[in-house]
Enzyme design. Structure first.
Site, PDB file in Angstrom:
ATOM      1  N   HIS A   1       0.829  -1.211   0.000  1.00 52.45           N
ATOM      2  CA  HIS A   1       0.000   0.000   0.000  1.00 52.45           C
ATOM      3  C   HIS A   1       0.864   1.261   0.000  1.00 52.45           C
ATOM      4  O   HIS A   1       1.843   1.327   0.725  1.00 52.45           O
ATOM      5  CB  HIS A   1      -0.853   0.050   1.275  1.00 52.45           C
TER       6      HIS A   1
ATOM      7  N   ASN B   1       8.041  -4.363   3.464  1.00 55.22           N
ATOM      8  CA  ASN B   1       6.625  -4.006   3.603  1.00 55.22           C
ATOM      9  C   ASN B   1       6.093  -4.358   4.987  1.00 55.22           C
ATOM     10  O   ASN B   1       5.349  -3.579   5.589  1.00 55.22           O
ATOM     11  CB  ASN B   1       5.804  -4.726   2.518  1.00 55.22           C
TER      12      ASN B   1
END
EC number: 3.1.30.-
Lengths: 298, 298
Positions: free
Chosen positions: A146, A178
């Site tokens: 994201h 991440n």
């Protein structure tokens, strides 16, 4: 004579406004076809309304102005959502930039919200030639990372769902990046949002050059899937904090898209704004002149 | 009663158009501030007027509509000149695309025009962070390759001068490419322009992936100079010809930015439009629907 005058005035004034009204209607129709920006906003709202069968985007124009208060970094393929606005890079099939606006209220966690109910979904407002798909990421070895963090938008299920649109996603190394260093940076931002009036965050990919054995500078990056989704070499986050005393602070971070050891402190990733601007080809928060900042990044 | 009627009609009709006129004036002013494209056009014209002390751009709005008749491939940092319009890639410091409109008249060679009088010049309308300079190209081993070809615009010294703006330039291999195969393609276009009503050419860079020893796809390209000007792996040219019988023809070419042997025929570089669109992230000549074409590329 008086009646004639009054009639003429009434007819004149009403024709004047009728002219304006008809012309605007006609031109609005034309402009929406000529300037993609306008049309795209409408299209996105219309389309977003049916994502996951939930009512999503409400009162958008006003919200976009709030999020983008300090300027658009660029105007290429802009898409807007409730808490974030993004610009999509059709060549690389990832965002150019994603801009979020957070407040103590917006980052409140609603216990009814369940991230496990979210599915990544394609952005059907992007032409299929340029659209990233879930299939592109499958078996690639990369996470669907994201840019506007899911964790920042847990005030409602609709809001967190929006962050799962693939135009808000880029390939990120999973373990060690991440799920670790990048996640820590997101948590740091969230903490800031809880304790300040407004936080504006711009996140995006970078493709940085490296010196080769030949002494020349080369940019090299992988592309994944049938649609050749680009894997950035680095990611940036630019954080503008407006404190409760309405003072502004700026911090900028650049992290390599690779396994980052646990023990490296966040401040080691700080980077001058200019470095990110030169590398990305973008200018950030242009409407906030530098003299407004109390504390700039080192 | 008749006089009253006539007066009302006259007042009504004139007020109707007065309303339209005043509203348009007001809105034009507003739109030019809201949509950067419009403002940039003005800025460029103002600036272009003093390039090389020569009067350059005249009657632009109309000319831009002519050149861009079949649609803008994108709207990112658009700049316009007399015979071509371009979109500048701030990240790579080269154009995204350059669109030329040629006619038998426009490609006429004026014997007074001297290419040797032209100097490459920086585009000062681009922020210095993102602006390519002559210094970037110096000693790089690459030519400053024209996208809108100098040879297409020799009707006047001003017109050929315009093609030397560095935002119309990208690093090209000199011998074997810029001065040979790419030059042959430019000559081919010019010949087409001499014998047809209208020719529209869109030229630009590509960054194509290659399979590595690891079986993965990688995009790799050099960057030159202090401003990291990107060296494209390939260049494309999309040619739309409107014949004297108003029939449309489409041809697309992709050439690698490397030494190309002399004996390869032009047709070997033909490529389907879709391949160029997918790789560049752009859509070309969108307003010309495919059913208009008599002959499509193979």
């Amino acid at each position: 004579m008086t009646i004639k005058c009054v009639t003429s005035v009434v007819v004149g004034v009403s024709s004047f406004f009728l002219g304006i009204w008809i012309d605007r209607k006609y031109r609005e129709h034309n402009i929406s076809h000529r300037i993609p920006g306008f049309k795209i906003f409408d299209a996105v709202y219309a389309e977003s309304n049916v994502v996951n069968n939930q009512q999503l985007v409400i009162n958008n124009e006003q919200r976009v102005s709030q999020i983008m208060k300090y300027g658009f970094p660029s105007l290429d393929n802009v898409r807007s959502y409730n808490n974030f606005v993004l610009s999509y890079d059709q060549r690389n099939r990832i965002p150019h930039w994603v801009l979020e606006h957070l407040t103590p209220e917006s980052v409140q966690y609603n216990p009814k919200v369940d991230r496990a109910l979210c599915d990544f979904f394609e952005d059907t407002s992007i032409h299929e030639f340029f659209r990233a798909t879930n299939k592109d990421y499958k078996h690639s070895g990369f996470d669907r990372g994201h840019l506007a963090a899911a964790g920042n938008h847990k005030a409602s299920q609709e809001l967190v769902n929006q962050t799962f649109v693939l135009s808000n996603i880029a390939p990120q190394v999973g373990k060690g990046f991440n799920r670790d260093a990048w996640n820590d940076l997101e948590k740091y931002v969230r903490k800031k949002a809880k304790n300040n009036k407004n936080v504006y965050i711009c996140s995006g990919p970078l493709f940085l050059p490296k010196k080769g054995d030949d002494g020349k500078l080369w940019i090299k990056y992988q592309v994944i899937g049938d649609n050749h989704v680009a894997v950035p070499t680095h990611f940036y986050k630019i954080i503008v904090t407006e404190s409760n005393k309405s003072q502004f602070y700026l911090e900028c971070y650049v992290m390599p898209n690779q396994v980052i050891p646990n023990n490296i402190p966040l401040k080691d990733f700080q980077m001058p704004l200019e470095v990110i601007e030169r590398a990305s080809g973008l200018q950030f928060f242009k409407r906030l002149t530098l003299d407004k900042f109390i504390k700039l990044e080192k």
